[in-house]
Motif scaffolding. Structure first.
Motif, short mmCIF file in Angstrom:
data_model
loop_
_atom_site.label_atom_id
_atom_site.label_comp_id
_atom_site.label_asym_id
_atom_site.label_seq_id
_atom_site.Cartn_x
_atom_site.Cartn_y
_atom_site.Cartn_z
N ASP A 1 0.87 -1.18 0.00
CA ASP A 1 0.00 0.00 0.00
C ASP A 1 0.91 1.23 0.00
N TRP B 1 1.30 5.57 -0.21
CA TRP B 1 0.71 6.90 -0.09
C TRP B 1 1.79 7.96 -0.32
N SER C 1 -4.08 11.15 -4.89
CA SER C 1 -5.50 10.79 -4.87
C SER C 1 -5.81 9.80 -5.99
N SER D 1 -8.88 8.77 -6.96
CA SER D 1 -10.01 9.20 -7.80
C SER D 1 -9.58 10.30 -8.77
N ALA E 1 -9.78 0.29 -0.73
CA ALA E 1 -9.34 1.02 0.46
C ALA E 1 -8.28 0.23 1.22
N ALA E 2 -7.46 0.94 1.97
CA ALA E 2 -6.47 0.27 2.83
C ALA E 2 -7.19 -0.58 3.87
N CYS E 3 -6.60 -1.73 4.19
CA CYS E 3 -7.19 -2.54 5.26
C CYS E 3 -7.05 -1.80 6.59
N ASP E 4 -7.99 -2.05 7.47
CA ASP E 4 -7.97 -1.38 8.78
C ASP E 4 -8.59 -2.30 9.83
N ARG F 1 -12.07 -3.59 9.00
CA ARG F 1 -12.09 -4.59 7.93
C ARG F 1 -11.84 -5.99 8.51
N THR G 1 -3.78 0.74 7.48
CA THR G 1 -4.16 2.06 7.98
C THR G 1 -3.34 2.42 9.23
N ASP H 1 -7.17 6.94 0.12
CA ASP H 1 -7.10 5.63 -0.52
C ASP H 1 -5.69 5.44 -1.06
N ASN I 1 -2.30 0.68 -4.56
CA ASN I 1 -1.97 -0.67 -4.10
C ASN I 1 -1.08 -1.38 -5.12
#
Ligand code: ZN
Length: 225
Positions: free
Chosen positions: A61, A63, A75, A77, A119-122, A125, A139, A158, A161
């Motif tokens: 993941d 960022w 971002s 999106s 989405a990142a696992c958290d 989830r 997360t 988000d 990945n």
């Protein structure tokens, strides 16, 4: 309960895995991201981030935040809008929520397997997947990795990945599949502007996104200019 985006729900070795107190790396040095953990690093405009996947089946993941304004971040999106595609290809540049260039995918030997949708696992989830105790998650790795170098993120965007294989069916459903990459698969990202970068070796071991064996492994990275 008040939600604070920078405060972890639990803890793991990420909090002790910083490359330095400020996140400034030694150029050319190879750093290890322990299995199930995350690492934050500061990169300068024009730097090249080289991420190595020793096992070939480990999702990363990823960022990026603008260093002088953490409210500007990579971002997914906005990048999908900018590129007109769901999965970036070689040479594509992903953008921020302010639509400025953040990273260019310079090289990848598995260009079809990256994901921009999930989405990142958290903590939540894993609870929904039936885990009762605390489970390492991307997360929290983001939160701890940034905390470890004295940074406070204002939100959890988000992630991009890397190596995550989430094919989209003709009926628009998605499924979580094992990575299709091979050992020592590499991704090279060119960084635009000074950025805070975070990588998490995803600890997902309930679905097979980190391989059929559901056995998360470590990653490596280096920064050069
Ligand atoms: Zn994860």
């Amino acid at each position: 309960m008040t939600y604070h985006p920078h405060i972890p729900d639990g803890s793991n070795a990420t909090i002790h895995s910083a490359v330095s107190a400020t996140g400034t790396p030694v150029y050319g040095e190879t750093y290890r991201i322990p299995a199930r953990c995350g690492v934050a690093v500061i990169a300068k405009d024009g730097d090249l981030l080289n991420i190595n996947n020793p096992s070939g089946y480990q999702v990363c993941d990823f960022w990026a935040f603008r260093l002088n304004n953490l409210n500007e971040y990579l971002s997914m999106s906005h990048s999908r809008t900018h590129l007109g595609k769901l999965i970036p290809e070689l040479g594509d540049t992903l953008v921020s929520n302010l639509r400025s260039n953040m990273v260019t995918l310079e090289s990848s030997d598995t260009p079809i397997s990256h994901d921009t949708l999930i989405a990142a696992c958290d903590h939540h989830r894993y609870q929904q997947l039936g885990v009762h105790a605390y489970h390492d998650n991307c997360t929290d790795n983001l939160r701890m990795a940034t905390q470890a170098i004295g940074q406070k993120i204002p939100l959890v965007p988000d992630p991009f990945n890397l190596w995550m294989n989430v094919p989209i069916s003709p009926s628009n459903t998605v499924s979580f599949e094992p990575p299709v990459s091979s050992e020592n698969s590499r991704v090279l990202l060119r960084i635009h502007g000074d950025c805070l970068l975070v990588m998490s070796a995803c600890p997902q071991d309930i679905t097979p996104v980190n391989g059929e064996g559901k056995n998360p492994s470590h990653l490596e990275f280096s920064i050069s200019n």
